[in-house]
Design a protein around this motif. Structure first.
Motif, short mmCIF file in Angstrom:
data_model
loop_
_atom_site.label_atom_id
_atom_site.label_comp_id
_atom_site.label_asym_id
_atom_site.label_seq_id
_atom_site.Cartn_x
_atom_site.Cartn_y
_atom_site.Cartn_z
N UNK A 362 0.83 -1.21 0.00
CA UNK A 362 0.00 0.00 0.00
C UNK A 362 0.87 1.26 0.00
N UNK A 363 1.98 1.21 0.68
CA UNK A 363 2.87 2.36 0.69
C UNK A 363 3.48 2.62 -0.68
N UNK A 364 3.52 1.60 -1.52
CA UNK A 364 4.00 1.79 -2.89
C UNK A 364 2.89 2.32 -3.82
N UNK A 365 1.63 2.03 -3.48
CA UNK A 365 0.53 2.32 -4.39
C UNK A 365 -0.28 3.56 -4.02
N UNK A 366 -0.20 4.02 -2.78
CA UNK A 366 -1.02 5.15 -2.32
C UNK A 366 -0.12 6.27 -1.83
N UNK A 367 -0.59 7.53 -2.01
CA UNK A 367 0.20 8.68 -1.59
C UNK A 367 0.22 8.83 -0.07
N UNK A 368 -0.93 8.60 0.58
CA UNK A 368 -0.96 8.66 2.04
C UNK A 368 -0.65 7.29 2.61
N UNK A 369 -0.28 7.25 3.86
CA UNK A 369 0.18 6.00 4.46
C UNK A 369 -0.52 5.75 5.80
N UNK A 370 -1.75 5.27 5.75
CA UNK A 370 -2.42 4.93 7.00
C UNK A 370 -1.78 3.72 7.65
N UNK A 371 -1.98 3.60 8.92
CA UNK A 371 -1.48 2.43 9.65
C UNK A 371 -2.46 1.29 9.49
N UNK A 372 -1.97 0.10 9.17
CA UNK A 372 -2.79 -1.09 9.04
C UNK A 372 -2.66 -1.93 10.30
N UNK A 373 -3.80 -2.43 10.79
CA UNK A 373 -3.80 -3.31 11.95
C UNK A 373 -4.76 -4.46 11.68
N UNK A 374 -4.55 -5.57 12.36
CA UNK A 374 -5.45 -6.72 12.27
C UNK A 374 -6.53 -6.55 13.34
N UNK A 375 -7.78 -6.84 12.98
CA UNK A 375 -8.88 -6.70 13.91
C UNK A 375 -8.71 -7.55 15.16
N UNK A 376 -9.25 -7.03 16.28
CA UNK A 376 -9.13 -7.72 17.56
C UNK A 376 -10.36 -8.53 17.94
N UNK A 377 -11.51 -8.23 17.32
CA UNK A 377 -12.76 -8.92 17.69
C UNK A 377 -12.89 -10.13 16.79
N UNK A 378 -12.59 -11.31 17.33
CA UNK A 378 -12.50 -12.51 16.50
C UNK A 378 -13.76 -13.38 16.55
N UNK A 379 -14.43 -13.42 17.67
CA UNK A 379 -15.57 -14.33 17.83
C UNK A 379 -16.87 -13.62 17.45
#
Length: 403
Positions: A362-379
């Motif tokens: 994504x940092x190669x394809x988009x001008x802005x760089x949001x932080x990516x995280x994996x969701x915490x609510x699994x069940x």
């Protein structure tokens, strides 16, 4: 005049504001003493005592145990009365309806799963909904009338202009024009309808990885590919409720899909949806592709690839990450979010390994760089979001002591 609603600044409204602050603190912290509530709210001891007496008389708090093991006399502890109200949520898919009932503290007190296999519903949708709800209500030891509010999560969205379900042609029986009126007549409580991915975003915002964030995108990949858009702390649903239906997004790397509503698919879905992952695994020469339904097979393949460092697994994950980032780049370019939450089994199965690959792409394809995280609510995140949504409105109503 007695009996009229208070206005801002009046003693009634100020008392109600203090009441709500105390109730929210009890929800957050659990049992608290009068002294502790006074310190957290800034109220004097006499005012805190009056507040707790008022809430106890209204049935909103209970006196429970006492403090122990501290110098001086033991202090009375208070907690929110869990039986003050109940809320319910439903998570609807073509295969089943999950239902749950929660008390006002957020504790799930009853749940039920109603299988709904087949392309045509074996019974009318209204009957399915009431049967699923009644199953959860019975498991909670309650009656249907005890439920204060119900939130139903479905794929797609009910168009606020027509009342018809859109973007979910794969959900049998839910497209009849009078469905919402029929459900309203059959259920004794207020009912709200919300897109399933939006409800996952509610769960992540209140309980999970997006806590404290006012602007974020949640990308969901499981049975279908979708997104939820939270802007300024509020869900953005769009004119027809279809904001976030990114599976229909045309993207490079796949032929244009025309008549997308009839196909119930689009370019991004074909490129990076769960059904594309088993196909990709076969194309790159993987021999052990699970024969389970595609969403389950996709999660298995992604989890295996993230856990076993082989050349084919690296190729699968890298190709999948590039495809995911291709669609995300369009969202990021338009919305410029602070955070992107990756959710749904076909994303969370890849864990930190997949997240890092998507972030890099994504940092190669988009001008802005949001932080990516994996969701915490699994069940059951859709169901959890439905309950959280129902509870928020229920608490606003039940905790309002200004009336």
């Amino acid at each position: 005049m007695a009996g009229t609603a208070g206005t801002p600044g009046t003693p009634r409204v100020l008392r109600a504001m203090n009441d709500r602050a105390a109730l929210d603190l009890l929800l957050e912290h659990g049992q608290l003493s009068r002294t502790r509530i006074g310190k957290l709210t800034g109220l004097s001891k006499p005012t805190a005592s009056q507040l707790l007496a008022r809430l106890e008389a209204a049935g909103l708090v209970l006196a429970t145990g006492t403090t122990e093991g501290r110098p001086g006399p033991n202090a009375q502890l208070y907690e929110v009365n869990p039986t003050a109200a109940y809320a319910a949520g439903l998570d609807v898919t073509p295969e089943r309806i999950l239902a749950a009932v929660s008390d006002i503290t957020g504790r799930t007190v009853g749940s039920y799963e109603l299988p709904t296999p087949g392309r045509r519903p074996a019974q009318p949708v209204v009957r399915q909904v009431t049967d699923a709800l009644d199953g959860a209500v019975k498991a909670a030891g309650l009656a249907r009338d005890d439920v204060h509010r119900l939130v139903i999560g479905t794929p797609g969205a009910f168009d606020p202009n027509t009342g018809r379900l859109r973007y979910a042609s794969h959900l049998p029986g839910w497209h009849t024009p009078a469905l919402l009126d029929e459900l309203a007549a059959a259920l004794p409580m207020p009912v709200e309808y919300e897109n399933d991915v939006n409800l996952v975003a509610v769960a992540e915002q209140r309980l999970g990885a997006a806590r404290g964030h006012e602007d974020f995108v949640l990308l969901w990949n499981e049975g279908g590919l979708g997104a939820a858009l939270v802007l300024g702390g509020r869900l953005h649903r769009g004119w027809t409720g279809g904001a976030g239906e990114v599976g229909f997004l045309p993207v490079p790397g796949t032929p244009l899909v025309r008549q997308v509503t009839k196909a119930n698919s689009g370019g991004y879905q074909e490129l990076a949806g769960s059904q594309a992952i088993p196909r990709l695994a076969r194309e790159i020469g993987m021999s052990s592709v699970p024969s389970t339904p595609y969403a389950e097979a996709a999660a298995t393949l992604v989890e295996r690839a993230a856990g076993e460092d082989t050349e084919l697994n690296r190729l699968l994950l890298q190709t999948y990450a590039t495809r995911l980032a291709t669609g995300l780049a369009s969202l990021v370019s338009v919305l410029d979010p602070e955070l992107v939450v990756l959710s749904g089994a076909s994303l969370t199965a890849g864990g930190e390994v997949l997240r890092a690959l998507v972030q890099s792409e994504l940092e190669e394809l988009a001008a802005s760089r949001p932080r990516l995280v994996v969701g915490d609510v699994h069940e059951h995140p859709v169901l959890r979001g439905a309950l959280e949504s129902a509870l928020a409105t229920t608490r606003d109503e039940v905790f309002n002591t200004s009336r």
